[in-house]
Write an enzyme that holds these catalytic residues in place. Structure first.
Site, PDB file in Angstrom:
ATOM      1  CD  GLU A 136      23.184  55.336  54.065  1.00 56.28           C
ATOM      2  OE1 GLU A 136      22.971  56.243  54.882  1.00 56.28           O
ATOM      3  OE2 GLU A 136      24.156  54.583  54.156  1.00 56.28           O
ATOM      4  CB  SER A 149      25.583  64.701  52.791  1.00 59.83           C
ATOM      5  OG  SER A 149      26.893  64.172  52.563  1.00 59.83           O
ATOM      6  N   GLY A 165      29.080  61.098  53.352  1.00 61.32           N
ATOM      7  CA  GLY A 165      30.254  61.735  53.933  1.00 61.32           C
ATOM      8  C   GLY A 165      30.941  62.717  53.011  1.00 61.32           C
ATOM      9  CD  GLU A 198      31.128  54.499  55.684  1.00 64.64           C
ATOM     10  OE1 GLU A 198      30.992  54.095  56.850  1.00 64.64           O
ATOM     11  OE2 GLU A 198      30.818  55.654  55.337  1.00 64.64           O
ATOM     12  CE  LYS A 209      28.904  56.857  58.157  1.00 60.29           C
ATOM     13  NZ  LYS A 209      29.248  57.371  56.847  1.00 60.29           N
ATOM     14  CG  HIS A 217      27.068  51.833  55.770  1.00 55.44           C
ATOM     15  ND1 HIS A 217      28.196  52.356  55.190  1.00 55.44           N
ATOM     16  CD2 HIS A 217      26.277  52.875  56.103  1.00 55.44           C
ATOM     17  CE1 HIS A 217      28.088  53.689  55.191  1.00 55.44           C
ATOM     18  NE2 HIS A 217      26.931  54.026  55.725  1.00 55.44           N
ATOM     19  CG  ASN A 258      26.204  54.600  60.448  1.00 56.08           C
ATOM     20  OD1 ASN A 258      26.868  54.049  61.330  1.00 56.08           O
ATOM     21  ND2 ASN A 258      26.459  54.441  59.155  1.00 56.08           N
TER      22      ASN A 258
HETATM   23  P1  PGA Z   1      26.678  60.848  56.209  1.00 55.20           P
HETATM   24  O1  PGA Z   1      26.629  59.243  56.352  1.00 55.20           O
HETATM   25  O2  PGA Z   1      25.405  61.353  56.795  1.00 55.20           O
HETATM   26  O3  PGA Z   1      27.884  61.246  57.002  1.00 55.20           O
HETATM   27  O4  PGA Z   1      26.804  61.137  54.752  1.00 55.20           O
HETATM   28  C1  PGA Z   1      25.442  58.557  56.135  1.00 55.20           C
HETATM   29  C2  PGA Z   1      25.708  57.088  56.267  1.00 55.20           C
HETATM   30  O5  PGA Z   1      26.785  56.642  55.856  1.00 55.20           O
HETATM   31  O6  PGA Z   1      24.863  56.338  56.775  1.00 55.20           O
END
Ligand code: PGA
Length: 255
Positions: free
Chosen positions: A171, A217, A177, A101, A15, A99, A13
């Site tokens: 998640e 992460s 993140g 976010e 982003k 997601h 992903n």
């Molecule tokens: P990350 O993000 O691996 O940077 O924690 C995962 C995601 O948001 O899908």
């Protein structure tokens, strides 16, 4: 059904990262590193403006292209939005929906997530549906209730046939993140709660056949341990998907 009968799906992903030229460079770097690694499905979910470049650069490879969101309407007065049909015509196969976010910063709710899932499936896209609890919910001990409720609401009205094109990404929001990863045990346990919810909704056979990824992460160092867990069938990877080497190590771990 045992875990080995389920496909493993490793999805990046990106982003809001990578311009089209940067996207091309990253894919060119990634291609030889994941070539022939057929033990998992490898997907990169990229910003809309990188889709054309990504589809072109991945032609003839084992890398599939996904988008990071999709609107629920077929067309119309939704300035700035992108429809499912627009994505499929561009060669997109997968789409991330719900997601955290999007839920956190863009007012996404379980209702709109459900509408997007329906629109995407109707257009023939494969959906990566993200669900997960926030930190306060985990600390309050209501993680199971939260993920179970999200699973039910986000999949409302989706039938068993359509579920063949749905992947769930668990998640935990507190792990995205942040460098904080769920322990393999926590990931396994909560992916298991989601699987039990699917079993109650659709029956055990479908629950056992559904791919449930872990995201938050996941990186080159911890992927193998997470992917070894019974209920973890892949990963949705943010930060580590922006580095070809790191992402390829995760793909290797999934072989
Ligand atoms: P990350 O993000 O691996 O940077 O924690 C995962 C995601 O948001 O899908």
């Amino acid at each position: 059904m045992d875990k080995s009968k389920r496909p493993v799906v490793i999805a990046g992903n990106w982003k809001m990262n990578k311009t089209p030229s940067e996207a091309k460079a990253l894919i060119e770097e990634l291609k030889p590193l994941v070539a022939g690694k057929t033990g998992c499905e490898t997907v990169i979910c990229v910003p809309y403006v990188d889709i054309a470049v990504a589809v072109e650069a991945t032609k003839g490879t084992n890398i599939k292209v996904g988008a990071e969101n999709v609107h629920f309407a077929e067309s119309g007065a939704y300035t700035g939005e992108i429809s499912a049909k627009m994505l499929t015509e561009c060669g997109v196969e997968y789409v991330i929906i719900g997601h955290s976010e999007r839920r956190q910063y863009f007012g996404e709710t379980d209702t709109t997530v459900n509408q997007r899932v329906k629109a995407a499936l109707m257009a023939g896209l494969k959906v990566i549906l993200c669900i997960g609890e926030v930190k306060e919910q985990r600390l309050s001990g209501i993680t199971d209730e939260v993920v179970s409720m999200q699973t039910k609401l986000d999949l409302e009205g989706i039938d068993a046939e359509q579920m063949k094109n749905v992947i769930i990404a668990y998640e935990p929001v507190w792990a995205i993140g942040t460098g904080l990863t769920a322990t393999p045990e926590q990931a396994d346990e909560t992916c298991g709660v989601i699987r039990r919810t699917l079993s109650a909704m659709y029956g055990e056979a479908l629950a056992q056949a559904t791919v449930i990824q872990y995201g938050g992460s996941m990186n080159a160092g911890n992927a193998a341990e997470l992917l070894a867990k019974l209920n973890v069938d892949g990963g949705l990877i943010g930060g580590a998907s922006l580095k070809a080497h790191d992402f390829s190590v995760i793909v290797d771990a999934a072989q």
